[in-house]
Design a protein around this motif. Structure first.
Motif, PDB file in Angstrom:
ATOM      1  N   ASN A   1     126.367 -20.729  76.549  1.00 40.67           N
ATOM      2  CA  ASN A   1     126.729 -21.209  78.002  1.00 40.67           C
ATOM      3  C   ASN A   1     126.161 -22.407  78.515  1.00 40.67           C
ATOM      4  O   ASN A   1     125.241 -22.299  79.166  1.00 40.67           O
ATOM      5  N   VAL A   2     126.762 -23.733  77.991  1.00 36.71           N
ATOM      6  CA  VAL A   2     126.039 -24.917  78.442  1.00 36.71           C
ATOM      7  C   VAL A   2     127.335 -25.831  78.787  1.00 36.71           C
ATOM      8  O   VAL A   2     128.387 -25.775  77.858  1.00 36.71           O
ATOM      9  N   LEU A   3     127.244 -26.735  79.521  1.00 37.52           N
ATOM     10  CA  LEU A   3     128.056 -27.774  80.000  1.00 37.52           C
ATOM     11  C   LEU A   3     127.432 -29.067  79.414  1.00 37.52           C
ATOM     12  O   LEU A   3     126.415 -29.540  79.622  1.00 37.52           O
ATOM     13  N   ASN A   4     128.154 -29.615  78.413  1.00 39.83           N
ATOM     14  CA  ASN A   4     127.904 -30.704  77.663  1.00 39.83           C
ATOM     15  C   ASN A   4     128.509 -31.924  78.491  1.00 39.83           C
ATOM     16  O   ASN A   4     129.539 -32.089  78.757  1.00 39.83           O
TER      17      ASN A   4
ATOM     18  N   LEU B   1     116.770 -26.828  73.901  1.00 44.38           N
ATOM     19  CA  LEU B   1     117.027 -27.779  75.020  1.00 44.38           C
ATOM     20  C   LEU B   1     116.610 -26.948  76.256  1.00 44.38           C
ATOM     21  O   LEU B   1     116.039 -27.718  77.356  1.00 44.38           O
ATOM     22  N   TRP B   2     116.370 -25.739  76.481  1.00 37.71           N
ATOM     23  CA  TRP B   2     115.711 -24.980  77.329  1.00 37.71           C
ATOM     24  C   TRP B   2     115.267 -23.619  76.926  1.00 37.71           C
ATOM     25  O   TRP B   2     116.162 -22.812  76.228  1.00 37.71           O
ATOM     26  N   MET B   3     113.790 -23.543  76.726  1.00 38.86           N
ATOM     27  CA  MET B   3     113.481 -22.115  76.120  1.00 38.86           C
ATOM     28  C   MET B   3     112.306 -21.549  77.008  1.00 38.86           C
ATOM     29  O   MET B   3     111.345 -22.275  77.350  1.00 38.86           O
ATOM     30  N   CYS B   4     112.533 -20.246  77.176  1.00 34.18           N
ATOM     31  CA  CYS B   4     111.527 -19.710  78.233  1.00 34.18           C
ATOM     32  C   CYS B   4     110.727 -18.539  77.488  1.00 34.18           C
ATOM     33  O   CYS B   4     111.502 -17.880  76.960  1.00 34.18           O
TER      34      CYS B   4
ATOM     35  N   ASP C   1     116.846 -34.230  79.838  1.00 37.76           N
ATOM     36  CA  ASP C   1     118.318 -34.615  79.861  1.00 37.76           C
ATOM     37  C   ASP C   1     119.140 -33.467  80.169  1.00 37.76           C
ATOM     38  O   ASP C   1     120.344 -33.452  79.882  1.00 37.76           O
ATOM     39  N   ILE C   2     118.622 -32.567  81.151  1.00 37.76           N
ATOM     40  CA  ILE C   2     119.461 -31.297  81.442  1.00 37.76           C
ATOM     41  C   ILE C   2     119.551 -31.390  82.976  1.00 37.76           C
ATOM     42  O   ILE C   2     118.692 -31.973  83.431  1.00 37.76           O
ATOM     43  N   ARG C   3     120.378 -30.715  83.376  1.00 42.99           N
ATOM     44  CA  ARG C   3     120.473 -30.678  84.940  1.00 42.99           C
ATOM     45  C   ARG C   3     120.928 -29.109  85.346  1.00 42.99           C
ATOM     46  O   ARG C   3     121.716 -28.485  84.596  1.00 42.99           O
ATOM     47  N   PHE C   4     120.525 -28.509  86.443  1.00 46.25           N
ATOM     48  CA  PHE C   4     120.848 -27.234  86.667  1.00 46.25           C
ATOM     49  C   PHE C   4     121.815 -27.024  87.784  1.00 46.25           C
ATOM     50  O   PHE C   4     122.017 -27.500  88.585  1.00 46.25           O
TER      51      PHE C   4
ATOM     52  N   LEU D   1     123.526 -21.456  84.143  1.00 42.11           N
ATOM     53  CA  LEU D   1     124.258 -22.490  84.080  1.00 42.11           C
ATOM     54  C   LEU D   1     123.645 -23.887  83.906  1.00 42.11           C
ATOM     55  O   LEU D   1     123.048 -24.433  84.875  1.00 42.11           O
ATOM     56  N   ILE D   2     123.518 -24.701  82.836  1.00 40.92           N
ATOM     57  CA  ILE D   2     122.751 -25.915  82.668  1.00 40.92           C
ATOM     58  C   ILE D   2     123.828 -26.825  81.991  1.00 40.92           C
ATOM     59  O   ILE D   2     124.498 -26.692  81.020  1.00 40.92           O
ATOM     60  N   GLU D   3     123.635 -28.213  82.490  1.00 39.32           N
ATOM     61  CA  GLU D   3     124.415 -29.351  81.808  1.00 39.32           C
ATOM     62  C   GLU D   3     123.561 -30.047  80.768  1.00 39.32           C
ATOM     63  O   GLU D   3     122.183 -30.304  81.215  1.00 39.32           O
ATOM     64  N   HIS D   4     123.970 -30.499  79.887  1.00 39.99           N
ATOM     65  CA  HIS D   4     123.080 -31.052  78.849  1.00 39.99           C
ATOM     66  C   HIS D   4     123.790 -32.341  78.591  1.00 39.99           C
ATOM     67  O   HIS D   4     124.890 -32.474  78.413  1.00 39.99           O
ATOM     68  N   HIS D   5     122.966 -33.570  78.207  1.00 39.73           N
ATOM     69  CA  HIS D   5     123.262 -34.720  78.386  1.00 39.73           C
ATOM     70  C   HIS D   5     123.228 -35.566  76.951  1.00 39.73           C
ATOM     71  O   HIS D   5     123.298 -36.772  76.730  1.00 39.73           O
TER      72      HIS D   5
END
Length: 299
Positions: A115-118, A146-149, A65-68, A193-197
């Motif tokens: 640093n995330v856009l909800n 939500l995003w781990m590298c 549920d994320i978008r780049f 920057l990633i958006e999270h839903h």
């Protein structure tokens, strides 16, 4: 270059995040979607299965549920993970992992680096940007899953603990803790920057997994890349502990367990009004008598 690993519950959501990655990543990649539409796996097992299939040396464990937003983010990840001191990279995390059973945000907003856009269900958005030092890369204690590298070699040494965490909570905090305790850095980047839903949920399953995490890591908590004075530590610890007790009370957990955490609260600050209120709630629970059933009959 990068293997994107998704524990997928919805084929359409997987297709959407894959499309977003394809449009922005800018480096060779693959998507490994572990079909979990029937709830076959906990997220730890799903991620371990996906990582074992990965053909690339960089792994990105991510929600569907994320978008780049950042074009070319793949190269930024590769550049950061070239530094062998970095064990895991995210976009939001906490500088201090408290001793109280708590997620990465338990340290409080002041010590969060984000640093995330909800994006919320009604369509409105909120930008969480907390970077008072103005750095491109910040060391933290733990990050949000939500995003781990990570590099594949890091995951191979410290895979997700699928035996302890069989559901969908605390896999990220535990993974970071293992990496941090072995001397590798846990970092947040402000270049992606990633958006999270989804904001996630703190439910009964979350509480059970919080208890599992605390039991597993009791000798390693608290920790973080910052030094705090004793008074500041007490202040930071008491709020998440009080919140945890409130949740245990609301969920009807055993009184003996709750009493243990109430005692910890009082040891931190015996005169704290919120802790004294929790003590009263616990005592009411402890000595509450079963309601009598009154039977009546018509004359």
């Amino acid at each position: 270059m990068i293997s994107l690993i998704v524990c997928s519950r919805d084929a359409h959501a997987l297709a959407a995040v894959s499309k977003s990655a394809a449009a922005t990543i800018g480096v060779p990649y693959e998507v490994i979607g572990i079909d979990n539409s029937k709830g076959t796996y906990g997220i730890c097992e799903a991620y371990n299965r996906g990582a074992a299939q990965a053909q690339y040396e960089l792994l990105c464990f991510m929600h569907e549920d994320i978008r780049f937003h950042t074009v070319g983010w793949g190269q930024k990840v590769a550049d950061i993970l070239q530094d062998k001191t970095v064990g895991v990279l995210g976009i939001t995390g906490g500088l201090y992992q408290v001793a109280a059973p708590a997620a990465w945000w338990g340290c409080g907003l002041k010590l969060c680096r984000e640093n995330v856009l909800n994006v919320f269900p009604d369509g409105h958005t909120e930008m969480d940007l907390h970077n008072p030092e103005g750095r491109a890369l910040t060391d933290v204690a733990v990050i949000d899953g939500l995003w781990m590298c990570s590099r594949k070699e890091v995951w191979q040494q410290y895979p997700f603990d699928s035996r302890t965490f069989t559901e969908f909570h605390f896999y990220d905090v535990d993974y970071c803790t293992e990496i941090y305790q072995h001397g590798l850095r846990v970092c947040v980047t402000f270049e992606v920057l990633i958006e999270h839903h989804s904001r996630g949920s703190v439910n009964t399953s979350w509480l059970h997994n919080a208890l599992k995490y605390e039991q597993k890591r009791s000798g390693q908590l608290p920790f973080g890349p910052i030094a705090l004075a004793a008074a500041e530590t007490r202040q930071i610890e008491i709020a998440p502990l009080q919140e945890f007790i409130n949740r245990l009370l609301s969920a009807g957990f055993p009184s003996r367990l709750i009493g243990k955490y109430v005692y910890r609260c009082l040891r931190l600050d015996p005169a704290n009004r919120d802790s004294l209120w929790l003590l009263r709630q616990w005592l009411r629970m402890l000595f509450r008598q079963p309601k009598q059933v009154v039977h009546s009959s018509a004359a």
